[in-house]
Design an enzyme around this catalytic site. Structure first.
Site, mmCIF file in Angstrom:
data_model
loop_
_atom_site.group_PDB
_atom_site.id
_atom_site.type_symbol
_atom_site.label_atom_id
_atom_site.label_comp_id
_atom_site.label_asym_id
_atom_site.label_seq_id
_atom_site.Cartn_x
_atom_site.Cartn_y
_atom_site.Cartn_z
ATOM 1 N N LYS A 196 46.806 28.615 29.393
ATOM 2 C CA LYS A 196 46.140 28.902 28.106
ATOM 3 C C LYS A 196 44.649 29.121 28.316
ATOM 4 O O LYS A 196 44.005 29.845 27.541
ATOM 5 C CB LYS A 196 46.426 27.799 27.089
ATOM 6 N N THR A 253 42.414 26.844 22.016
ATOM 7 C CA THR A 253 41.451 27.322 23.002
ATOM 8 C C THR A 253 41.059 28.770 22.781
ATOM 9 O O THR A 253 39.953 29.180 23.141
ATOM 10 C CB THR A 253 42.022 27.133 24.420
#
Length: 338
Positions: A196, A253
């Site tokens: 991620k 994120t």
């Protein structure tokens, strides 16, 4: 089951960056005796005298019972739970430097997210290799350190093939504002946390180019497909990537203003070189390191990852970001599901 540990556990947190400090504070607030190991003398001093990590987590008021030390042996002495939060590129030597001082029956947990560049090992494998004979638990999920330190509601996953070890981490860390789930899919939880960060760099590049919400949504969705594809190829379960350590952390994120990885991408999309984007940063943007590792891991597994490949070309081969986006959009048409 209670959300707060009924009996105090002696804990050591190794690595006093923002995330390690937030975890140490959480454990201390839960009533555990916690020592936070820091390499930096100024961090030890400000944690112990001002109850604040001025260098890495400025503005967060830490629990007064939390103690910091630069003595690895003292930090590990008697610790039943050891949490490693050092950056991925130094995790192995950090664990090795204190391995002889780890209690024989200690449970080790890893809050570091990454893939070791030289060996392509996951972080739990790094720790298990350097401190053998102990259960190792991966901790991952959508969790900005500053928000954990300010006691905002947060949920993460503790993954281990030992249910007892995962449940120890769960019970020790959980609180009304910090919910810990357990899993036995260590590969999926770890890989989701590492990949991620790459997607966050890629999303930031789009933002730096001035692109809008449509491209961001497309990249995140197809990025999740790539994360899942690689994970399944090396032994993870697909459903793990729909959970906190996959989709949850990806959303945080790629969209959160506190994301270091996204900020690096924004700078590069805005015209800076990688060196310029990283200059002067106190904290590590793991997504840059993980782009190299993820590409190498995919190449070894024979898995196609177009977004990660494009991010690699931008970061390390000098491809213009707009050209990389155009190449992604011009790929051969296909069905959405592999």
């Amino acid at each position: 089951m209670s959300t707060v540990q009924e009996h105090a556990v002696r804990c050591a947190v190794i690595g006093a960056g923002a995330w390690g400090t937030a975890i140490a504070d959480r454990l201390s607030r839960n009533g555990h005796a916690v020592t936070l190991w820091a390499r930096e003398a100024d961090v030890v001093e400000t944690v112990n005298t001002r109850h604040e990590n001025v260098r890495f987590l400025a503005g967060a008021s830490l629990h007064p019972a939390l103690r910091a030390s630069s003595d690895m042996a003292a930090a590990l002495a008697g610790a039943r739970l050891v949490v490693y939060a050092a950056p991925s590129h130094v995790l192995r030597p950090v664990v090795a430097s204190g391995a002889v001082h780890i209690e024989r029956d200690a449970v080790l947990s890893v809050a570091t997210k990454g893939i070791e560049r030289e060996t392509l090992a996951l972080m739990t494998d790094v720790v298990a290799g350097e401190a053998q004979g102990r259960a190792v638990v991966a901790i991952s999920g959508p969790s900005f350190a500053a928000e954990v330190a300010s006691q905002q509601p947060t949920a993460v996953v503790a993954a281990c093939d030992s249910a007892a070890a995962a449940e120890l981490v769960q019970s020790t860390m959980s609180a009304p504002e910090f919910r810990v789930y357990t899993s036995d899919d260590v590969i999926g939880v770890e890989l989701g946390g590492a990949l991620k960060n790459v997607m966050a760099v890629a999303t930031g590049i789009l933002e730096g180019l001035g692109m809008g919400f449509n491209p961001r949504a497309a990249l995140m969705t197809r990025g999740l497909a790539e994360m899942t594809r690689l994970g399944v190829a090396i032994g993870a379960r697909a459903e793990t990537f729909a959970g906190l350590a996959g989709l949850g952390d990806l959303v945080l994120t790629c969209t959160g203003a506190l994301s270091r990885n996204r900020a690096v991408g924004v700078a590069i999309g805005g015209g800076q070189t990688l060196e310029e984007a990283l200059a002067g940063k106190e904290s590590v943007a793991e997504g840059v390191l993980n782009t190299q590792s993820a590409k190498a891991l995919a190449d070894r597994a024979g898995v196609e990852l177009p977004i990660i490949d494009a991010t690699y070309r931008i970061l390390f081969e000098g491809q213009a970001p707009r050209a990389a986006v155009a190449e992604l959009m011009a790929r051969e048409l296909r069905a959405e599901r592999d």
